[in-house]
Each structure stands twice: as C-alpha cells, then as structure tokens.
Design a protein around this motif. Structure first.
Motif, PDB file in Angstrom:
ATOM      1  N   ALA A 108       0.835  -1.203   0.000  1.00 45.93           N
ATOM      2  CA  ALA A 108       0.000   0.000   0.000  1.00 45.93           C
ATOM      3  C   ALA A 108       0.870   1.255   0.000  1.00 45.93           C
ATOM      4  CB  ALA A 108      -0.929  -0.008   1.216  1.00 45.93           C
ATOM      5  N   VAL A 109       1.939   1.218   0.761  1.00 50.95           N
ATOM      6  CA  VAL A 109       2.870   2.351   0.778  1.00 50.95           C
ATOM      7  C   VAL A 109       3.492   2.544  -0.604  1.00 50.95           C
ATOM      8  CG1 VAL A 109       5.056   3.206   1.707  1.00 50.95           C
ATOM      9  CG2 VAL A 109       3.392   2.161   3.236  1.00 50.95           C
ATOM     10  N   ALA A 110       3.893   1.454  -1.196  1.00 56.48           N
ATOM     11  CA  ALA A 110       4.531   1.539  -2.510  1.00 56.48           C
ATOM     12  C   ALA A 110       3.567   2.065  -3.568  1.00 56.48           C
ATOM     13  CB  ALA A 110       5.058   0.167  -2.911  1.00 56.48           C
ATOM     14  N   ALA A 111       2.325   1.575  -3.501  1.00 58.30           N
ATOM     15  CA  ALA A 111       1.335   2.041  -4.477  1.00 58.30           C
ATOM     16  C   ALA A 111       1.096   3.539  -4.311  1.00 58.30           C
ATOM     17  CB  ALA A 111       0.041   1.253  -4.301  1.00 58.30           C
ATOM     18  N   CYS A 112       1.032   3.974  -3.081  1.00 57.73           N
ATOM     19  CA  CYS A 112       0.851   5.397  -2.788  1.00 57.73           C
ATOM     20  C   CYS A 112       2.052   6.191  -3.287  1.00 57.73           C
ATOM     21  CB  CYS A 112       0.667   5.575  -1.277  1.00 57.73           C
ATOM     22  SG  CYS A 112       0.879   7.261  -0.675  1.00 57.73           S
ATOM     23  N   ALA A 113       3.235   5.687  -3.028  1.00 60.65           N
ATOM     24  CA  ALA A 113       4.454   6.398  -3.443  1.00 60.65           C
ATOM     25  C   ALA A 113       4.533   6.514  -4.953  1.00 60.65           C
ATOM     26  CB  ALA A 113       5.680   5.668  -2.905  1.00 60.65           C
ATOM     27  N   GLY A 117       4.710   9.908  -7.633  1.00 61.72           N
ATOM     28  CA  GLY A 117       5.778  10.120  -8.596  1.00 61.72           C
ATOM     29  C   GLY A 117       7.085   9.420  -8.275  1.00 61.72           C
ATOM     30  N   LEU A 118       7.086   8.655  -7.215  1.00 63.66           N
ATOM     31  CA  LEU A 118       8.325   7.970  -6.860  1.00 63.66           C
ATOM     32  C   LEU A 118       8.520   6.743  -7.745  1.00 63.66           C
ATOM     33  CD1 LEU A 118      10.279   8.696  -4.541  1.00 63.66           C
ATOM     34  CD2 LEU A 118       9.284   6.809  -3.255  1.00 63.66           C
ATOM     35  N   ASP A 119       9.746   6.500  -8.084  1.00 61.74           N
ATOM     36  CA  ASP A 119      10.069   5.311  -8.859  1.00 61.74           C
ATOM     37  C   ASP A 119      10.133   4.124  -7.903  1.00 61.74           C
ATOM     38  OD1 ASP A 119      11.015   3.285 -10.395  1.00 61.74           O
ATOM     39  OD2 ASP A 119      12.870   4.297 -10.994  1.00 61.74           O
ATOM     40  N   VAL A 120       9.009   3.465  -7.726  1.00 61.42           N
ATOM     41  CA  VAL A 120       8.958   2.436  -6.688  1.00 61.42           C
ATOM     42  C   VAL A 120       9.829   1.233  -7.033  1.00 61.42           C
ATOM     43  CG1 VAL A 120       6.692   3.097  -5.849  1.00 61.42           C
ATOM     44  CG2 VAL A 120       6.874   1.417  -7.678  1.00 61.42           C
ATOM     45  N   GLN A 121      10.070   1.020  -8.301  1.00 60.26           N
ATOM     46  CA  GLN A 121      10.948  -0.102  -8.644  1.00 60.26           C
ATOM     47  C   GLN A 121      12.352   0.128  -8.076  1.00 60.26           C
ATOM     48  OE1 GLN A 121       9.778  -2.819 -10.140  1.00 60.26           O
ATOM     49  NE2 GLN A 121       7.763  -1.856 -10.132  1.00 60.26           N
ATOM     50  N   ALA A 122      12.712   1.397  -7.967  1.00 58.80           N
ATOM     51  CA  ALA A 122      14.064   1.716  -7.511  1.00 58.80           C
ATOM     52  C   ALA A 122      14.178   1.753  -5.988  1.00 58.80           C
ATOM     53  CB  ALA A 122      14.501   3.053  -8.083  1.00 58.80           C
ATOM     54  N   VAL A 123      13.051   1.819  -5.296  1.00 56.57           N
ATOM     55  CA  VAL A 123      13.145   1.897  -3.836  1.00 56.57           C
ATOM     56  C   VAL A 123      12.922   0.547  -3.173  1.00 56.57           C
ATOM     57  CG1 VAL A 123      12.446   4.290  -3.775  1.00 56.57           C
ATOM     58  CG2 VAL A 123      10.723   2.505  -3.448  1.00 56.57           C
ATOM     59  N   ARG A 124      12.827  -0.443  -3.962  1.00 58.67           N
ATOM     60  CA  ARG A 124      12.676  -1.758  -3.349  1.00 58.67           C
ATOM     61  C   ARG A 124      13.822  -2.006  -2.378  1.00 58.67           C
ATOM     62  NH1 ARG A 124      10.931  -5.513  -8.461  1.00 58.67           N
ATOM     63  NH2 ARG A 124       8.756  -4.882  -8.482  1.00 58.67           N
TER      64      ARG A 124
ATOM     65  N   ASP B 203       2.894  -6.039  -8.736  1.00 61.27           N
ATOM     66  CA  ASP B 203       4.015  -5.496  -9.518  1.00 61.27           C
ATOM     67  C   ASP B 203       4.950  -4.627  -8.694  1.00 61.27           C
ATOM     68  OD1 ASP B 203       1.849  -3.713  -9.276  1.00 61.27           O
ATOM     69  OD2 ASP B 203       2.639  -2.467 -10.876  1.00 61.27           O
ATOM     70  N   VAL B 204       4.547  -4.250  -7.502  1.00 59.25           N
ATOM     71  CA  VAL B 204       5.455  -3.440  -6.685  1.00 59.25           C
ATOM     72  C   VAL B 204       6.143  -4.263  -5.607  1.00 59.25           C
ATOM     73  CG1 VAL B 204       4.135  -1.336  -7.048  1.00 59.25           C
ATOM     74  CG2 VAL B 204       3.687  -2.723  -5.011  1.00 59.25           C
ATOM     75  N   MET B 205       5.864  -5.558  -5.602  1.00 63.20           N
ATOM     76  CA  MET B 205       6.455  -6.387  -4.567  1.00 63.20           C
ATOM     77  C   MET B 205       7.746  -7.024  -5.044  1.00 63.20           C
ATOM     78  SD  MET B 205       4.436  -5.882  -2.141  1.00 63.20           S
ATOM     79  CE  MET B 205       5.115  -7.033  -0.964  1.00 63.20           C
TER      80      MET B 205
END
Lengths: 132, 208
Positions: A108-113, A117-124, B203-205
């Motif tokens: 949920a945090v990642a989806a929100c981020a 505009g955050l590049d969530v793939q990069a913050v894994r 896809d974000v996991m």
C-alpha cells in the motif's frame, strides 16, 4: 548478504517483529527425508510417508498420516514442519498472517508512493531481518 | 503455529538443524539463516553497509505510510496495540511458563539427558544446546540437533511442555472466549483484505 540496498529511498519503517522473528524457530516443511537415529536413543515414531495409518509411538502420541498429533490439552504437534500449535494460536494472528499484513502494508505504501511520482521499482528494499 | 520449544522434529532437524528454514514464497527454496527470513518491502533508515535513503524519497514514503490504506494493515493497529486484557493474560503465561515447576522439571530432565550424550545445554535458551547456530544447517549442526531431538524424544519434552502451557492458557481462553472469537473474526477480515491488496499490487512487490 541478501540482495538489497538498490538505491536511495528505502522505506524507513522497520518491521516491528523482525527482531523477534529472527530468533524464532520457524521452519519450513520438508519431505523426502531419511531420518537417522543417533546411538543411545529410541527409534522415533513411524514416518508419515512410510505409514499412512495413525499409530501410537513409544511415547503415547498418535500421529496421523499427515504427521500431526493432537494432545489431550489441545496442543497440536506437526512433525513435518516442527511447528507446535498451542490452543491460543487458534485465535491469535499467525506468523504467516503477520507477514501478509506487513507485505500488504508495504504494498500500500509503494502504491501510494508511485502515485506521488516515486520510482517504486528503484526503492525496493529487502531488510536484513537480523539487524532488527 | 511456531516452534516455541526449539528443534524437536527429527525430520526437520535432518534437513535444517536449528536453522530458520525457507518459509517465504519470495525466497528461493534452500535458503536458510541470514537470507532465509521472509522480507517484502520494508526497510531500515540505515542499511548494514551504512547506506541511507534519499531524504525526499523518504518523505514520500513516510507520508504514504501514514495513509489509511497502509495503516489498516499496521500490526499495532490490527492488534489494538496489544492492550486487550486477554492478550495481557496470555502474554503473562507466555512470559512465565518457564518458571512453572512442572516446566522446570522437564527442562532439567532434558538438560541431564543432553549432558549424558556428551552435549551441553544452552544456558540462555531452553531446549537448546551449547554451540547451536540458528544460521547454519551444516552437518555438525545437524548432528547436534539430532542429539537435542533424541533427548527431547526421550523425556517427552515437547508434548509435556505444550501441555503445561496449554493448561495455563485454558482458563484465559475460557474467560475471554467471546472476545477472542471476535478478534479472530476481525483478523480474518483484515488478512483477507491484505491478500487482495497484495494481488492488486503484485508489480510493486519484491520477487525473489
């Protein structure tokens, strides 16, 4: 080390139970085993894979074909996984459920981020569970 | 389920010794120890290598963390902070069971057996052994774990301790049966919602 620290932007929130979980005895199911018995010990009860019928072992436990024994107190022993279910476990959140909640929270945090505009793939970021 | 009394299953000890096994679908089978615990998408402010996150990115993450969509899965929120009386009383059993005389007798028998077979009890961990390593499934660790398992079988360690703890839990479970049932129903609902969120956001996991 685990694959982690991909780049800046890692989530700061530490998983509350990570330290506790790191010392918990949580073991996965295993199969295709050939147990050996060290000298000086009685043979263990029948292997669930070799004897599908419930049977009493030398200690008076009756193991079902799935390798599970239920004690008179209501506790359940699972020989295949090494897990013990105490009566309170039927009500409390399980470790698997805690993990599901943790992952869902983070998703949920990642989806929100991502919406921000955050590049969530990069913050894994995979935590080191032993660092707490 | 968990393993509150340490390694006791011969089948498990043969493969993992005392180590934490792979329990997360995102991790490859066979990983144990340091890489063997499930992780998803959480982190720390400073990584083991001294890495620190970008402040702007972190601000976004922090704000999102406080959103209701995330907070509804927060463990403290789900468990009401652990303040329910039934939880307090169950916790007292969990904290105190090693002080019950009947439990101490079991541990003493186990420790005596372990000494007899040439190993040493772990003074800091009931049901353990000196030299045990939670991160290793090496052959020496497997051998040690099998000594532990043998002693536990000999003294009926796990069934006896499980019965002790269960007996002390019983009055709490009986007293708070209604509250516990309601709590379980709430957990079921939120876990179901969590699984839906995970499916929607796969896809974000992290994929192991």
């Amino acid at each position: 080390m685990p694959s982690m620290h991909h780049r800046p932007g890692a989530l700061r929130r530490a998983v509350a139970l990570s330290a506790a979980l790191s010392t918990a005895f949580l073991l996965a199911a295993c199969d295709d085993l050939s147990p050996t018995v060290p000298d000086g010990f009685d043979q263990p009860g029948p292997s669930p894979s070799s004897d599908p019928a419930p049977a009493d072992d030398d200690l008076g436990l009756t193991w079902g074909p799935d390798g599970v024994a239920t004690l008179g107190s209501g506790a359940v022993l699972d020989r295949a996984t090494g897990h013990v279910e105490l009566p309170s476990d039927r009500y409390l959140e399980s470790w698997e459920e805690v993990q599901t909640l943790e992952m869902a929270r983070n998703a949920a945090v990642a989806a929100c981020a991502r919406l921000s505009g955050l590049d969530v793939q990069a913050v894994r970021w995979e935590i080191d569970p032993l660092s707490g | 389920m968990s393993q509150p009394f340490g390694a006791w299953s011969r089948e498990v000890a043969e493969q993992y010794a005392f180590a934490v096994g792979p329990v997360d679908p995102y991790l490859a089978a066979g990983d144990v120890g340091e890489e063997g615990l499930p992780v998803a998408f959480a982190g720390a402010s400073v990584g083991p290598d001294g890495f620190a996150p970008d402040p702007e990115d972190q601000a976004v993450i922090d704000a999102c963390y406080l959103e209701a969509d995330a907070q509804r899965f927060d463990l403290v929120t789900v468990t009401s902070g652990g303040t329910a009386q039934w939880r307090v009383e169950l916790e007292q059993v969990w904290i105190g069971w090693q002080t019950y005389p009947e439990a101490e007798a079991v541990e003493a028998e186990y420790a005596s057996c372990l000494t007899d077979v040439g190993a040493e009890p772990n003074p800091d961990l009931w049901g353990g052994a000196s030299g045990m390593d939670l991160r290793s499934a090496s052959q020496p660790q497997i051998d040690l774990a099998l000594l532990v398992v043998g002693c536990k079988e000999q003294v009926r360690y796990v069934p006896r301790l499980a019965d002790v703890v269960a007996a002390h839990q019983a009055p709490v479970l009986e007293t708070y049966a209604a509250e516990l049932g309601a709590y379980r129903a709430d957990v079921d609902l939120v876990v179901e919602a969590a699984r839906e969120v995970l499916e929607l956001n796969a896809d974000v996991m992290v994929q192991g």
